[in-house]
Design an enzyme around this catalytic site. Structure first.
Site, PDB file in Angstrom:
ATOM      1  N   ILE A 163     -24.261  -2.289  56.677  1.00 22.43           N
ATOM      2  CA  ILE A 163     -23.920  -3.661  57.046  1.00 22.43           C
ATOM      3  C   ILE A 163     -24.148  -3.899  58.526  1.00 22.43           C
ATOM      4  O   ILE A 163     -24.658  -4.953  58.933  1.00 22.43           O
ATOM      5  CB  ILE A 163     -22.453  -3.939  56.642  1.00 22.43           C
ATOM      6  CG1 ILE A 163     -22.328  -3.911  55.111  1.00 22.43           C
ATOM      7  CG2 ILE A 163     -21.959  -5.268  57.209  1.00 22.43           C
ATOM      8  CD1 ILE A 163     -20.916  -3.745  54.600  1.00 22.43           C
ATOM      9  N   ASP A 164     -23.791  -2.935  59.363  1.00 19.88           N
ATOM     10  CA  ASP A 164     -23.926  -3.092  60.810  1.00 19.88           C
ATOM     11  C   ASP A 164     -25.388  -3.252  61.210  1.00 19.88           C
ATOM     12  O   ASP A 164     -25.748  -4.141  61.987  1.00 19.88           O
ATOM     13  CB  ASP A 164     -23.303  -1.885  61.513  1.00 19.88           C
ATOM     14  CG  ASP A 164     -22.769  -2.212  62.898  1.00 19.88           C
ATOM     15  OD1 ASP A 164     -22.722  -3.402  63.251  1.00 19.88           O
ATOM     16  OD2 ASP A 164     -22.400  -1.281  63.620  1.00 19.88           O
ATOM     17  N   ASP A 165     -26.255  -2.373  60.703  1.00 22.65           N
ATOM     18  CA  ASP A 165     -27.682  -2.493  61.012  1.00 22.65           C
ATOM     19  C   ASP A 165     -28.253  -3.795  60.486  1.00 22.65           C
ATOM     20  O   ASP A 165     -29.059  -4.452  61.158  1.00 22.65           O
ATOM     21  CB  ASP A 165     -28.454  -1.311  60.411  1.00 22.65           C
ATOM     22  CG  ASP A 165     -28.455  -0.116  61.339  1.00 22.65           C
ATOM     23  OD1 ASP A 165     -29.274  -0.097  62.268  1.00 22.65           O
ATOM     24  OD2 ASP A 165     -27.628   0.786  61.160  1.00 22.65           O
ATOM     25  N   ARG A 174     -19.775  -8.526  64.515  1.00 22.26           N
ATOM     26  CA  ARG A 174     -21.243  -8.612  64.534  1.00 22.26           C
ATOM     27  C   ARG A 174     -21.756  -9.381  63.318  1.00 22.26           C
ATOM     28  O   ARG A 174     -22.721 -10.149  63.420  1.00 22.26           O
ATOM     29  CB  ARG A 174     -21.857  -7.215  64.580  1.00 22.26           C
ATOM     30  CG  ARG A 174     -23.390  -7.250  64.720  1.00 22.26           C
ATOM     31  CD  ARG A 174     -23.981  -5.883  64.950  1.00 22.26           C
ATOM     32  NE  ARG A 174     -23.713  -5.419  66.293  1.00 22.26           N
ATOM     33  CZ  ARG A 174     -22.891  -4.414  66.604  1.00 22.26           C
ATOM     34  NH1 ARG A 174     -22.247  -3.790  65.641  1.00 22.26           N
ATOM     35  NH2 ARG A 174     -22.709  -4.047  67.831  1.00 22.26           N
TER      36      ARG A 174
END
Length: 631
Positions: free
Chosen positions: A384-386, A460
């Site tokens: 999810i972060d990437d 983010r």
């Protein structure tokens, strides 16, 4: 013109010039195919484990250990000793204290590699280990690894049964993605009950602390999950001796299928060091010959993690090309819209969208696949972060094929929304990975059994959703940084996410966050935080670093403060520490693998985050410098 306005204009001009130098430097690091990939380094445990792995791969013959990789083992020994602390031990982050597990691993590696126990360096190390509690105080993974060679009694190592893959309720998928890859491979290895040989006469008796039990410690109280799991562990040991052989064979076969499926279309299992190493061991106990293509490829992928350029020898825990490319492109896009490097980066990123279902689909079976991984290839594990960071990068970068980019945006945004957990936040790889009692199992002391939602990733994601037209969602949880050190990181990205989703900068929680950031600023104008914040459970100051200074500035600007003396002094710190080539120096770890256990040095954090901060400050030119915040 007032003196204040003159100061403001001069600082903004200087920030713009520094951003230009930084942008040129960063663009110069881009590979010809459009991506960035910096080195990712950690502590000595990787080199220590490498030596242990060589003992597995090349067992002693007639008591003599003469491995084919002796030259590399000697380089690993030198790399370990170069980082020994004055007190004899080894730490897990730069400038941190000696840590017992890292020290025990180093002692084993150095001794088995041939360093005499009478060597003064070994004497200091041995004394430090005993001071820290002896080998008994090491974490479970150290004991499990040593147990493969009968160097730690198996009865005091946690049971890791392959039957875990047969349990109902998707039990395996209630563990974090990285843990399940380790558990499945180690379960295969332990099902074979290996007793790998060591050189004649080799043992670790001298680092056992007298009078200290090797048994797992119970937690006081009438009921505690940890104590329950200890009782279950005793049952599992009984099961290993007397349980159904047919069920064990079925479990091993299912675990083998699970592992082999995930070895495909990936740079090794999970594309991270521990399961990549354990997968080779698992293939060995399953009977795969050294020249079998599957084993050859698994070992090749592991060896690729090694950097051996004649001057340096070290292992990376994994590669970070998507992460580096996304942040570099986003920072460059903020500073230099339309830069030709951005199109190349966008094309490279779009070509790497994941279009098949992975482990995440167990809990989200009806969601169209999308997302991005951290590494070059790891198709079962987009994160999810990437994905959020890639979406932010693509919001500033036009690819060669606009139609492909629009379709990708649609899929990725839908995937991000679908991966929201039920508490309102987002985790790293999975949704609702929150069976908290699993953190009490005996082998969970690597502090990464679960993949919980966290403010840094949630912030983010909110920023990414807002950049593509989705607005106002409410995150849940405190502003703690799970994936970067630590409270500065979490506060920065929580504030940016809130700002992007339309939260007013006059809200009390936003104002409190700004006051907190200003209150922890260092005297040199920068910001810094020690990895020991995780151990202490509260912000612990450290020397200023470019990346953490940039995070603080970005957080303050997102919270509506682009003009305080705190921001001004932070910008001045970045200007004063920038090198002539546009880069910065940073030796401290500001990335987090597993809090309290494993930390990371991202070697481009020092460059793309300061660029983003300088560009953001230069764009905030309508606000004036003032002393109203007493920064």
């Amino acid at each position: 013109m007032s003196t204040t306005s003159q100061v403001e204009n001069a600082l903004q001009a200087a920030a713009a010039q520094a951003a230009e130098r930084s942008a040129n430097y960063l663009a110069g690091l881009q590979a010809r195919d459009g991506h960035w990939c910096a080195e990712l380094t950690a502590d000595t445990t990787l080199e220590s484990d490498y030596i242990l792995f060589q003992l597995w791969l090349y067992p002693p013959v007639n008591g003599r250990w003469e491995p084919a990789t002796r030259a590399k083992i000697d380089k690993a020994v030198r790399a370990i000793l170069e980082r020994q602390l004055p007190d004899g031990g080894f730490n897990i982050y730069v400038d941190g204290p000696s840590e017992v597990s890292a020290s025990v691993k180093a002692y084993f590696a150095l001794k088995v590699a041939g360093i005499s126990v009478d060597d003064p360096r070994m004497t200091r190390l041995r004394n430090k280990i005993l001071e820290l509690g002896g080998i008994q105080a090491a974490n479970s993974y150290v004991k499990v690894n040593l147990g493969l060679f009968d160097l730690y009694p198996r009865r005091y190592c946690p049971a890791i049964p392959p039957e875990v893959v047969l349990l109902p309720w998707n039990f395996l998928y209630q563990m974090s993605s990285w843990t399940r890859a380790i558990v499945v491979t180690l379960a295969i290895v332990h099902s074979a009950n290996p007793r790998r040989p060591v050189p004649a006469g080799f043992n670790l008796d001298e680092i056992w602390k007298p009078g200290v039990s090797a048994e797992f410690r119970r937690v006081p109280g009438l009921f505690h999950w940890h104590n329950l799991f200890l009782r279950m562990d005793r049952f599992l040991r009984w099961w290993e001796r007397h349980g159904s052989r047919a069920l064990r064979r079925k479990a091993v076969e299912r675990a083998k299928e699970w592992m082999i499926e995930r070895l495909g279309r990936s740079d090794g299992l999970g594309a991270i060091y521990p399961p990549m190493m354990y997968s080779v061991m698992a293939l060995d106990v399953l009977g795969y010959a050294p020249d079998h293509p599957l084993r050859v490829e698994a070992l090749r992928q592991f060896d690729n993690l090694c950097t051996d350029d004649g001057e340096r020898f070290f292992f990376q825990p994994c590669f970070s090309p998507v992460w580096d490319t996304a942040i570099a492109a986003y920072a460059l896009g903020q500073a230099r819209a339309g830069h030709p490097a951005l199109r190349r980066a966008a094309d490279w990123l779009l070509a790497r969208e994941i279009r098949r279902k992975g482990d995440w689909a167990v809990k989200r079976p009806n969601v169209e696949p999308s997302g991005w991984v951290f590494e070059y290839a790891n198709e079962f594990y987009p994160d999810i972060d990437d994905t959020a960071m890639v979406m932010l990068a693509l919001s500033h970068s036009a690819a060669s094929d606009a139609e492909v980019q629009r379709a990708c945006h649609r899929r990725a945004l839908s995937w991000l929304l679908a991966m929201q957990s039920s508490d309102g936040g987002w985790a790293a790889f999975d949704a609702d990975n929150n069976w908290h009692f699993l953190s009490q199992v005996p082998f969970a002391d690597h502090n990464a059994m679960l993949d919980p939602t966290c403010p840094d990733i949630t912030g983010r994601v909110l920023e990414a959703l807002a950049a593509h037209g989705l607005t106002r969602q409410h995150p849940d949880g405190s502003w703690y940084g799970r994936w970067g050190v630590a409270y500065i990181y979490g506060t920065c990205f929580a504030l940016r996410g809130l700002a992007a989703s339309g939260e007013s900068d006059r809200e009390a929680h936003v104002l409190r966050a700004g006051e907190w950031l200003r209150s922890i600023q260092n005297a040199d104008g920068g910001w810094g935080e020690s990895c020991s914040s995780y151990d202490n459970g509260t912000f612990t100051p450290g020397p200023s670093t470019p990346s953490q200074t940039a995070w603080a500035i970005l957080g303050l600007i997102a919270g509506g403060d682009a003009g305080s003396l705190s921001v001004q002094h932070g910008i001045e710190y970045l200007l004063e520490t920038q090198r002539p080539d546009g880069s910065w120096d940073e030796r401290l770890a500001t990335g987090t693998g597993f809090p309290k256990v494993f930390y990371l040095n991202y070697h481009l954090y020092k460059d793309y985050f300061p660029l983003l901060a300088l560009a953001s400050f230069a764009k905030a030119g309508s606000q004036t410098v003032s002393g109203s915040y007493n920064g």
